[in-house]
Design an enzyme around this catalytic site. Structure first.
Site, short mmCIF file in Angstrom:
data_model
loop_
_atom_site.label_atom_id
_atom_site.label_comp_id
_atom_site.label_asym_id
_atom_site.label_seq_id
_atom_site.Cartn_x
_atom_site.Cartn_y
_atom_site.Cartn_z
N ARG A 1 3.89 -0.96 -8.39
CA ARG A 1 4.53 0.51 -8.62
C ARG A 1 5.55 0.69 -7.77
O ARG A 1 5.47 -0.28 -6.69
CB ARG A 1 3.84 1.37 -8.00
CG ARG A 1 2.33 1.20 -8.99
CD ARG A 1 1.90 2.55 -8.49
NE ARG A 1 2.18 3.93 -8.19
CZ ARG A 1 1.49 5.60 -8.46
NH1 ARG A 1 0.55 5.65 -8.61
NH2 ARG A 1 2.31 6.09 -8.23
N ARG B 1 6.90 9.76 0.52
CA ARG B 1 5.25 10.30 -0.02
C ARG B 1 4.34 11.31 0.34
O ARG B 1 4.18 11.89 0.37
CB ARG B 1 5.05 9.94 -0.85
CG ARG B 1 5.76 9.99 -2.90
CD ARG B 1 6.08 7.63 -3.23
NE ARG B 1 4.86 8.35 -3.64
CZ ARG B 1 3.30 6.59 -3.98
NH1 ARG B 1 4.04 5.80 -3.32
NH2 ARG B 1 2.33 6.83 -5.07
N LYS C 1 -6.81 10.01 -6.10
CA LYS C 1 -7.06 11.29 -6.70
C LYS C 1 -6.61 10.91 -8.29
O LYS C 1 -7.53 11.19 -8.99
CB LYS C 1 -5.52 12.31 -6.81
CG LYS C 1 -5.24 12.83 -5.71
CD LYS C 1 -4.19 13.88 -5.81
CE LYS C 1 -2.88 12.83 -6.39
NZ LYS C 1 -2.12 12.12 -5.37
N ARG D 1 -2.18 -1.45 -3.38
CA ARG D 1 -2.27 -0.92 -4.43
C ARG D 1 -0.68 -1.47 -5.05
O ARG D 1 -0.88 -2.50 -5.86
CB ARG D 1 -2.44 0.89 -4.33
CG ARG D 1 -1.84 0.79 -5.90
CD ARG D 1 -2.44 2.03 -6.55
NE ARG D 1 -1.45 3.32 -6.28
CZ ARG D 1 -1.15 4.77 -5.45
NH1 ARG D 1 -2.34 5.30 -6.05
NH2 ARG D 1 0.08 4.91 -5.04
P1 AMP Z 1 1.67 9.95 -8.30
O1 AMP Z 1 1.19 9.21 -9.15
O2 AMP Z 1 0.89 11.89 -8.42
O3 AMP Z 1 1.79 9.44 -6.98
O4 AMP Z 1 2.78 10.77 -8.72
C1 AMP Z 1 4.46 9.79 -8.47
C2 AMP Z 1 5.78 10.37 -7.83
O5 AMP Z 1 5.96 11.04 -9.52
C3 AMP Z 1 5.98 11.59 -7.91
O6 AMP Z 1 5.82 10.11 -6.49
C4 AMP Z 1 6.73 12.37 -7.87
O7 AMP Z 1 7.92 11.54 -7.75
C5 AMP Z 1 6.28 11.83 -9.27
N1 AMP Z 1 5.63 13.31 -9.47
C6 AMP Z 1 4.06 13.22 -9.75
N2 AMP Z 1 3.87 14.71 -10.17
C7 AMP Z 1 4.64 15.66 -9.36
C8 AMP Z 1 5.08 16.61 -9.06
N3 AMP Z 1 3.80 17.75 -9.30
N4 AMP Z 1 5.83 17.11 -8.84
C9 AMP Z 1 6.87 16.89 -8.88
N5 AMP Z 1 7.22 15.19 -9.05
C10 AMP Z 1 5.70 14.87 -9.24
#
Ligand code: AMP
Length: 183
Positions: free
Chosen positions: A128, A139, A8, A122
């Site tokens: 991370r 997740r 993404k 990753r």
């Molecule tokens: P990502 O990089 O998009 O995988 O986001 C990493 C983490 O940030 C996720 O596992 C959530 O803990 C938090 N996060 C990101 N976007 C959201 C969202 N729209 N709503 C709630 N938590 C989010």
């Protein structure tokens, strides 16, 4: 939209470059705040580390602020938002307030085994803290239960564009643009 590890972020950045608009990643905003130990970072940190969603109130607020900034006036790509039904409702309200509508929702997909593999790689490269096998699995579960069902509602609204997330990065980017422009 798409599960963690599907690419993404990579594809959002490519699309942003292609259309000269900002890519807005809620995950990146949270990570930036976490790294800089801001109040937002402290509040969001515990949820991120466990692979859970950060509470909607906090998340919606940062998206609303970001969409209101000058560089977002000509369009944007949201990466990682909305992720549950209440965020969809919040986004609808934000868009109405701004007087804009969504052109499309791009859904990237890949098998769970491909996603686990990519995220483990990753984790080695980026380090991370939420890329441990347990948190990755959590997740993906959250995605399946909270986020994936949203695709059906965007499909009903005629907004959904599905693209296969497995393959060459450039080819996937091209497939997204082709799909968007042939609507
Ligand atoms: P990502 O990089 O998009 O995988 O986001 C990493 C983490 O940030 C996720 O596992 C959530 O803990 C938090 N996060 C990101 N976007 C959201 C969202 N729209 N709503 C709630 N938590 C989010």
């Amino acid at each position: 939209m798409g599960p963690q590890g599907v690419g993404k972020g990579t594809q959002a950045a490519k699309l942003a470059e292609h259309y000269s608009i900002p890519a807005i990643s809620t995950g990146d905003i949270f990570r930036f705040n976490l790294k800089n130990m801001t109040e937002l970072g402290k509040e969001a940190g515990a949820f991120i580390e466990k692979g859970e969603l950060v509470p909607d109130e906090l998340t919606n607020r940062i998206v609303e602020d970001r969409l209101g900034q000058d560089d977002a006036a000509q369009g944007w790509i949201l990466d990682g938002f909305p992720r549950n039904a209440s965020q969809v409702t919040a986004l609808d309200a934000m868009l109405e307030k701004l007087g804009v509508s969504l052109d499309a929702v791009v859904a990237l997909d890949a098998d769970r085994s491909v996603l686990m593999d990519r995220m483990e790689k990753r984790a080695q490269i980026e380090g991370r803290s939420d890329d441990t096998p347990e948190v990755i699995a959590k997740r993906l579960d959250v995605y399946a239960t909270e986020t994936e069902p949203l695709l059906a509602s965007y499909e009903q609204r005629g907004k959904l564009v599905r693209v296969n997330g497995v393959g060459d990065i450039e080819e996937i980017a091209q497939a997204i643009v082709t799909a968007l422009e042939s609507r």
